[in-house]
Design a protein around this motif. Structure first.
Motif, PDB file in Angstrom:
ATOM      1  N   PRO A  48      -4.880  -4.911   0.800  1.00 64.25           N
ATOM      2  CA  PRO A  48      -4.111  -3.707   0.464  1.00 64.25           C
ATOM      3  C   PRO A  48      -4.962  -2.440   0.608  1.00 64.25           C
ATOM      4  CG  PRO A  48      -4.834  -4.796  -1.550  1.00 64.25           C
ATOM      5  CD  PRO A  48      -5.344  -5.624  -0.409  1.00 64.25           C
ATOM      6  N   ARG A  49      -4.677  -1.646   1.600  1.00 65.04           N
ATOM      7  CA  ARG A  49      -5.427  -0.401   1.804  1.00 65.04           C
ATOM      8  C   ARG A  49      -4.620   0.829   1.399  1.00 65.04           C
ATOM      9  NH1 ARG A  49      -9.464  -0.669   6.967  1.00 65.04           N
ATOM     10  NH2 ARG A  49     -10.211  -2.802   6.695  1.00 65.04           N
ATOM     11  N   SER A  50      -3.368   0.628   1.042  1.00 68.82           N
ATOM     12  CA  SER A  50      -2.526   1.723   0.550  1.00 68.82           C
ATOM     13  C   SER A  50      -1.580   1.144  -0.493  1.00 68.82           C
ATOM     14  CB  SER A  50      -1.751   2.379   1.703  1.00 68.82           C
ATOM     15  OG  SER A  50      -0.924   1.434   2.355  1.00 68.82           O
ATOM     16  N   LEU A  53      -2.184  -0.936  -5.119  1.00 64.31           N
ATOM     17  CA  LEU A  53      -3.393  -1.766  -5.145  1.00 64.31           C
ATOM     18  C   LEU A  53      -4.452  -1.252  -4.177  1.00 64.31           C
ATOM     19  CD1 LEU A  53      -1.682  -5.283  -5.184  1.00 64.31           C
ATOM     20  CD2 LEU A  53      -2.728  -4.098  -7.124  1.00 64.31           C
ATOM     21  N   ALA A  54      -4.305  -0.028  -3.695  1.00 66.51           N
ATOM     22  CA  ALA A  54      -5.177   0.492  -2.640  1.00 66.51           C
ATOM     23  C   ALA A  54      -6.644   0.541  -3.036  1.00 66.51           C
ATOM     24  CB  ALA A  54      -4.710   1.886  -2.214  1.00 66.51           C
ATOM     25  N   LEU A  55      -6.940   0.704  -4.329  1.00 69.32           N
ATOM     26  CA  LEU A  55      -8.342   0.752  -4.728  1.00 69.32           C
ATOM     27  C   LEU A  55      -9.070  -0.535  -4.362  1.00 69.32           C
ATOM     28  CD1 LEU A  55      -8.128   2.504  -8.221  1.00 69.32           C
ATOM     29  CD2 LEU A  55      -9.245   3.392  -6.172  1.00 69.32           C
ATOM     30  N   PHE A  56      -8.343  -1.654  -4.360  1.00 69.63           N
ATOM     31  CA  PHE A  56      -8.984  -2.917  -3.987  1.00 69.63           C
ATOM     32  C   PHE A  56      -9.438  -2.899  -2.531  1.00 69.63           C
ATOM     33  CE2 PHE A  56      -6.759  -4.410  -7.757  1.00 69.63           C
ATOM     34  CZ  PHE A  56      -7.632  -5.354  -8.284  1.00 69.63           C
ATOM     35  N   GLY A  57      -8.678  -2.254  -1.667  1.00 69.83           N
ATOM     36  CA  GLY A  57      -9.014  -2.257  -0.249  1.00 69.83           C
ATOM     37  C   GLY A  57      -9.826  -1.070   0.213  1.00 69.83           C
ATOM     38  N   GLN A 335     -16.798  -3.098  -7.507  1.00 69.17           N
ATOM     39  CA  GLN A 335     -17.066  -4.529  -7.445  1.00 69.17           C
ATOM     40  C   GLN A 335     -16.351  -5.231  -6.302  1.00 69.17           C
ATOM     41  OE1 GLN A 335     -15.217  -6.887 -10.814  1.00 69.17           O
ATOM     42  NE2 GLN A 335     -15.158  -4.864 -11.710  1.00 69.17           N
ATOM     43  N   GLN A 336     -15.302  -4.627  -5.761  1.00 66.36           N
ATOM     44  CA  GLN A 336     -14.598  -5.294  -4.677  1.00 66.36           C
ATOM     45  C   GLN A 336     -15.396  -5.328  -3.381  1.00 66.36           C
ATOM     46  OE1 GLN A 336     -11.919  -7.161  -4.950  1.00 66.36           O
ATOM     47  NE2 GLN A 336     -12.179  -7.703  -2.791  1.00 66.36           N
ATOM     48  N   ILE A 337     -16.313  -4.381  -3.167  1.00 69.64           N
ATOM     49  CA  ILE A 337     -17.075  -4.438  -1.914  1.00 69.64           C
ATOM     50  C   ILE A 337     -17.937  -5.696  -1.871  1.00 69.64           C
ATOM     51  CG2 ILE A 337     -17.044  -1.948  -1.521  1.00 69.64           C
ATOM     52  CD1 ILE A 337     -19.932  -1.815  -2.476  1.00 69.64           C
ATOM     53  N   GLY A 338     -18.475  -6.115  -3.018  1.00 68.13           N
ATOM     54  CA  GLY A 338     -19.236  -7.357  -3.048  1.00 68.13           C
ATOM     55  C   GLY A 338     -18.353  -8.565  -2.849  1.00 68.13           C
TER      56      GLY A 338
END
Length: 435
Positions: A48-50, A53-57, A335-338
Motif C-alpha cells: 500500500p503506497r497510498s 495504509l500508505a505509511l506502511f509503503g 520500522q517498516q523499512i526493515g
C-alpha cells in the motif's frame, strides 16, 4: 495508481524496436526474446503506497532501490546467473485492488514470484490470487494467524496452501511481549481492548484475549467496530466505567488518531497508564500529528534501527539502513523499512536455494524449507508454527517527544522478552497526559 519499476531487460519500447528491426531483416524476434526472458527472474511487489495504509509503503521504493543496486550484476541460482526485474504495484490500501494487482502481475506481467507486505488487507488477497493461479508468493507484516486462519486454514488440519508462504509475528508474540511490557509499570491489570471487525481484529479477539486472561489480566472487550468509525463515545464510556488502566488496540492508523483525541476529551487518556498500539502507532508521522497526546504512547516493534541484524538484500546493517533512509528521504526512519528489507532478504534466499528458480514447484519447495538471515532476525520455515508460516520476534517500544531531535518523536526499546537478542535502549514509563 500502478507503480512500476524500470525494467532491467526488454522494456516495451525496446522490444518493439527490436522486433521491427529483426522483421525488416526477415528474422523473428521471438526466439531471442524468449532466451532473454529465460535469463530474467521477474518479481512482483505489492504494497500500500497510498490510502489509509500508505505509511506502511512509504519506504518501499527506497528499499527496492537498495536491493536493485545490490543485484546490478544479477543473481546466481540453480547453477545459472539471472538478471532480476522488479515490478511494483500500489494497492491504494484496498483489498479488492490488491487482488487485482496480483492478477495483473500474474496474467499480464508474467512474473515468476510475487512478494507482498503490510497488513492482511494487502497480503491476504494477494496470496489468494497467487494460490488460485499456482504462482509462488511470499509475504510479511501481518500476524501469521490472520494470514493462515484468516484465509480458511483450520487448526489441526493439513494446510490448504501449496504456493503461498508468510513470515511475521503472531498472537503468541504479542501475549509474551505484553505480559512483560505491561509489568514494567504498576496498574490494576484491567485491559480495555478496541478491535475492528477485520482479519486482524478477529484473530486477536479469538486468540490474544484468552492468552491475556490466562496471564492474569482482566479484559474488557468493547466489541467489533467498523474501520473508519468516527464516534467512539460508547467504547470510551465503557472503558471509563470499568476503570481500565491498560488500553490495547489494533486499528487503521487514522482511526486511532480519531479515537485518542476523543479519549483525551472524555477523560480516558488521564485514566490509563499503558496505551499499547499495534498496526497504528508505528510511524513518527502519526505521533507528530497527535502532538503532545502522542508523548509516552506504547507499541510493539518488529524492526528498529538498534536491531543487531543486517539485511543481505540491501547490504546494510540495521543502523546503516535507517541512516540511509533518513538521508535519502529527509524523513525519520520507520520500522517498516526493515521489515520490507527482510522480505527481499527471504525472497532472494529462496531464489538462491531453489533448484530451478524459473520453476514454480521448485520455488515453493525452496520456501517450505527456507532458513534465512534477515533484517528482522532469522526466518525458519522448518519449525512452524504451522505449515506455510514462520514467526519473527517483537520488542516493546515507547514514543518519547524530543528523542528524535527538537520536538520530533523518537522510539525507545523498553521490553525484549520476546526478542532477547535485541538490546533495551530505555526504561519504560507510564503514559501521562500532558507530561
Amino acid at each position: 495508481m500502478t507503480v512500476q519499476t524500470p525494467r532491467s531487460e526488454g522494456g516495451a519500447s525496446r522490444r518493439h524496436v527490436l522486433s521491427a528491426g529483426l522483421a525488416a531483416a526477415g528474422l523473428t524476434a521471438f526466439p531471442m526474446l524468449a532466451r532473454a526472458q529465460g535469463n530474467t527472474l521477474r518479481i512482483g511487489v505489492v504494497s500500500p503506497r497510498s490510502g489509509p495504509l500508505a505509511l506502511f509503503g512509504e519506504g518501499d521504493g527506497f528499499v527496492l532501490d537498495q536491493v536493485r543496486k545490490q543485484l546490478a550484476g544479477g543473481i546466481e541460482a540453480g547453477g545459472k546467473r539471472y538478471s532480476v526485474e522488479f515490478i511494483a504495484k500500489d494497492t491504494q490500501s484496498n483489498p479488492v485492488r490488491a487482488a487485482a494487482m496480483a492478477k495483473e502481475l500474474i496474467n499480464s506481467d508474467k512474473v515468476d514470484f510475487v512478494l507482498s507486505t503490510s497488513t492482511p488487507e494487502t497480503v491476504n488477497p494477494v496470496a489468494d490470487a497467487c494460490e488460485a493461479a499456482g504462482v509462488p508468493a511470499l509475504s510479511t507484516t501481518s500476524p501469521w494467524e490472520a494470514f493462515y486462519f484468516g484465509r480458511g486454514a483450520k487448526p489441526g488440519e493439513p494446510s490448504p496452501f501449496k504456493w503461498t508462504y508468510h513470515f511475521c509475528f503472531g498472537v503468541g508474540n504479542f501475549a509474551k511481549l505484553y505480559a512483560d511490557q505491561w509489568s514494567k509499570v504498576p496498574t490494576n491489570k484491567k485491559v480495555g481492548m478496541l478491535l475492528p471487525a477485520d482479519a486482524d481484529g478477529n484473530a486477536i479477539r479469538g486468540m490474544l484475549i484468552p492468552a491475556l486472561q490466562k496471564a492474569g489480566f482482566t479484559v474488557v472487550d468493547a466489541g467489533p467496530y467498523q474501520n473508519g468509525l468516527t464516534d467512539f463515545s460508547a467504547q470510551i464510556a465503557l472503558f471509563r466505567k470499568e476503570g481500565v488502566e491498560i488500553f490495547n488496540t489494533f486499528p487503521f492508523p487514522p482511526d486511532f488518531a480519531v479515537f485518542w483525541r476523543q479519549a483525551a476529551q472524555r477523560g480516558l487518556a488521564k485514566q490509563v497508564k499503558v496505551v499499547q498500539m499495534a498496526k497504528a502507532g508505528l510511524f513518527a508521522a502519526e505521533l507528530e500529528a497527535l502532538g503532545q497526546l502522542g508523548n509516552g504512547l506504547h507499541a510493539g516493534a518488529y524492526w528498529h534501527r538498534s536491531f543487531p541484524f543486517a539485511s543481505p538484500a540491501t547490504g546494510l546493517t540495521s543502523t546503516q539502513l535507517a541512516d540511509a533512509y533518513e538521508k535519502a528521504s529527509g524523513k525519520a526512519w520507520n520500522q517498516q523499512i526493515g521489515a520490507t528489507a527482510s522480505l527481499f532478504d527471504a525472497a532472494l534466499a529462496t531464489l538462491r536455494s531453489a533448484a530451478d528458480p524459473k520453476d514454480r514447484a521448485s520455488l515453493a519447495q525452496a520456501m517450505s524449507r527456507l532458513k534465512a538471515d534477515t533484517a528482522v532476525g532469522p526466518v525458519d520455515f522448518t519449525t512452524g508454527p504451522v505449515p506455510n508460516c514462520a514467526t519473527t520476534g517483537l520488542v516493546g517500544v515507547q514514543w518519547l517527544r524530543g528523542k528524535g531531535g527538537a520536538n520530533k518523536f523518537g522510539l525507545e526499546i523498553v521490553s525484549n522478552a520476546d526478542h532477547p537478542k535485541v538490546p533495551l535502549t530505555a526504561a519504560m514509563k507510564p503514559y501521562q497526559l500532558g507530561a
